[in-house]
Design an enzyme around this catalytic site. Structure first.
Site, PDB file in Angstrom:
ATOM      1  N   ASP A 246      -4.051   4.281  -1.535  1.00 20.43           N
ATOM      2  CA  ASP A 246      -4.482   2.878  -1.470  1.00 20.43           C
ATOM      3  C   ASP A 246      -4.694   2.417  -2.914  1.00 20.43           C
ATOM      4  O   ASP A 246      -4.059   2.964  -3.815  1.00 20.43           O
ATOM      5  CB  ASP A 246      -5.740   2.755  -0.589  1.00 20.43           C
ATOM      6  CG  ASP A 246      -5.849   1.378   0.066  1.00 20.43           C
ATOM      7  OD1 ASP A 246      -5.708   0.364  -0.659  1.00 20.43           O
ATOM      8  OD2 ASP A 246      -6.076   1.299   1.281  1.00 20.43           O
ATOM      9  N   HIS A 272      -1.800   1.621  -4.626  1.00 21.77           N
ATOM     10  CA  HIS A 272      -1.629   0.192  -4.412  1.00 21.77           C
ATOM     11  C   HIS A 272      -2.030  -0.638  -5.626  1.00 21.77           C
ATOM     12  O   HIS A 272      -2.135  -1.853  -5.544  1.00 21.77           O
ATOM     13  CB  HIS A 272      -2.374  -0.267  -3.153  1.00 21.77           C
ATOM     14  CG  HIS A 272      -1.823   0.336  -1.889  1.00 21.77           C
ATOM     15  ND1 HIS A 272      -2.268   0.003  -0.639  1.00 21.77           N
ATOM     16  CD2 HIS A 272      -0.850   1.270  -1.697  1.00 21.77           C
ATOM     17  CE1 HIS A 272      -1.595   0.697   0.274  1.00 21.77           C
ATOM     18  NE2 HIS A 272      -0.733   1.476  -0.352  1.00 21.77           N
TER      19      HIS A 272
END
Ligand SMILES: *[C@@H]1O[C@H](CO)[C@@H](O)[C@H](O)[C@H]1NC(C)=O
Ligand SMILES: *[C@@H]1O[C@H](CO)[C@@H](O)[C@H](O)[C@H]1NC(C)=O
Length: 410
Positions: A246, A272
């Site tokens: 993430d 991310h």
């Protein structure tokens, strides 16, 4: 040529002064230097078994200003709390494994280790709450064991996260390191791997230094953010290396404003991105990101929120960032959730990009909410690769990008 009058000169100086003060302030206001490992109060050897109570007892009886030294071997542990002024020193080669017995982390709702419509069912592995001057030191490893089957179950923490995604519910997995309402906390040179959920959260904390920290979790593991300061001030994240499933770093502001933050000399692999958001309702300001390498990731520099949260993001400087194989090298998004409702309009202004080198083609997005609250950004020396797409909406951008970045690696 007309010479400027003294009044006008004074004006120039005032503008310069304000500009330099603003620039100087968009960072951690503390002078942060490399931490030193404090003297130990007790030295322990791990034998591979569960040593939660041994560790907790050692931490509780350690004098302020000292550290519990994990000197050799492997330790397995359930939740631990670090008292004020005390540190945990995980020495080189030592592994502290998070127990895979979900019951140990349960907060009393009996949902830790399950997929449920409720969330927040687990205590973290390591908790620092209302403490000052505590920390985790050393070249050893904290292994979250995210991919290992849980005791008495057929699934791992990561499996639960995937089931939750399919069912549109929540996995109740522990955060590895949770720092809350604390002051002057240090994480120094440790590695944190295989996180079941977030690696590090620093919430409502004034003075937080992560120096020389490595976080490494497979990109397929959901919701495994690297470091998330939220409502925290005077934060330095430096010399870091982060790969995860993430956000590599996510600056949030769900419970208070986050400001005076420096992210320097870091290397981000898959993840991310260097993110601000998405819970930023209290606002994020005075952030500097300098000397960052990002590769093989979904996003590079990201700011995300939506109309259910709003949030002012201002006085942010990104400089000397190099990226390759990043899908969205810059993405400033005010509609992160398209289905969000509400009238809290996110506002991003005073966002500066200096010396950004993006070596492979990607998508650049500046998606402001409306012309009343446009994104206001400045570009200096932004080099992007041929074949990139550049999309702007409700944005005032000064300076231009240049197509023609070259080189294959940062
Ligand atoms: C941030 O650090 C500066 C400099 O040490 C200090 O004056 C200020 O009080 C700190 N802010 C907070 C919120 O702790
Ligand atoms: C680019 O990054 C993606 C992950 O975003 C990865 O799957 C892929 O293998 C990378 N490509 C190269 C050429 O390294």
């Amino acid at each position: 040529m007309k010479h400027p009058g003294s009044c006008q000169m004074l004006g120039y100086f005032a503008v310069l002064l304000v500009a330099s003060l603003q620039y100087a302030a968009s960072r951690d206001l503390r002078q942060v230097s490399e931490p030193k490992i404090p003297a130990s109060c007790e030295s322990l050897r791990g034998n591979g078994g569960d040593e939660t109570s041994v560790l907790q007892k050692a931490l509780n009886s350690c004098a302020k200003g000292r550290v519990v030294h994990l000197a050799s071997g492997t330790f397995v542990s359930g939740p631990l709390t670090i008292p004020s002024g005390v540190g945990l020193w995980i020495d080189s080669g030592v592994v502290l494994k998070a127990s895979t017995n979900a019951k140990l982390y349960d907060k009393g709702k009996n949902i830790c280790g399950t997929v449920s419509t409720s969330y927040n069912g687990c205590n973290p592995l390591i908790h620092m709450l209302n403490v000052e001057g505590s920390g985790i030191y050393g070249k050893g490893t904290i292994d979250g064991q995210g991919g290992v089957k849980l005791v008495g179950k057929t699934q791992s923490w990561w499996d639960l996260a995937h089931v939750a995604q399919v069912k549109n519910e929540y996995q109740n997995n522990p955060t590895l390191i949770l720092i809350e309402k604390s002051k002057e906390i240090i994480l120094y040179s440790i590695s944190v791997i295989n996180a079941p959920n977030y690696h590090v959260i620093a919430s409502l904390t004034n003075g937080f230094t992560a120096w020389g920290v490595t976080l490494n979790t497979p990109p397929s593991a959901r919701n495994t953010d690297g470091i998330d300061p939220s409502g925290s001030q005077n934060v330095t994240i430096t010399d870091c290396s982060i790969t995860t499933g993430d956000d590599n770093v996510a600056i949030k502001a769900s419970n208070g404003p986050s400001r005076h933050i420096s992210v320097t000399n870091c290397h981000f692999g898959p993840g991310h991105g260097m993110s601000i958001g998405s819970d930023i309702n209290y606002g994020v300001s005075d952030l500097t990101v300098t000397n960052l390498i990002q590769h093989d990731s979904l996003n590079g520099l990201q700011i995300k929120s939506d109309r259910s949260r709003g949030g002012l993001v201002t006085n942010v400087v990104y400089s000397d960032v190099c990226m390759h194989n990043v899908t969205n090298p810059i993405v400033l998004n005010t509609e992160y959730s398209k289905t969000a409702t509400g009238n809290f309009i996110p506002e991003y202004k005073g966002i500066t990009f200096n010396n950004i080198d993006v070596l492979t083609a990607g998508k650049f997005t500046f998606d402001g909410f409306s012309d009343e609250k446009p994104i206001q950004a400045t570009l200096h020396n932004v080099l992007i690769a041929k074949g990139s797409t550049w999309v702007t909406k409700h944005s005032k951008i000064s300076g231009k990008y240049v197509e023609g970045a070259s080189g294959s690696k940062c």
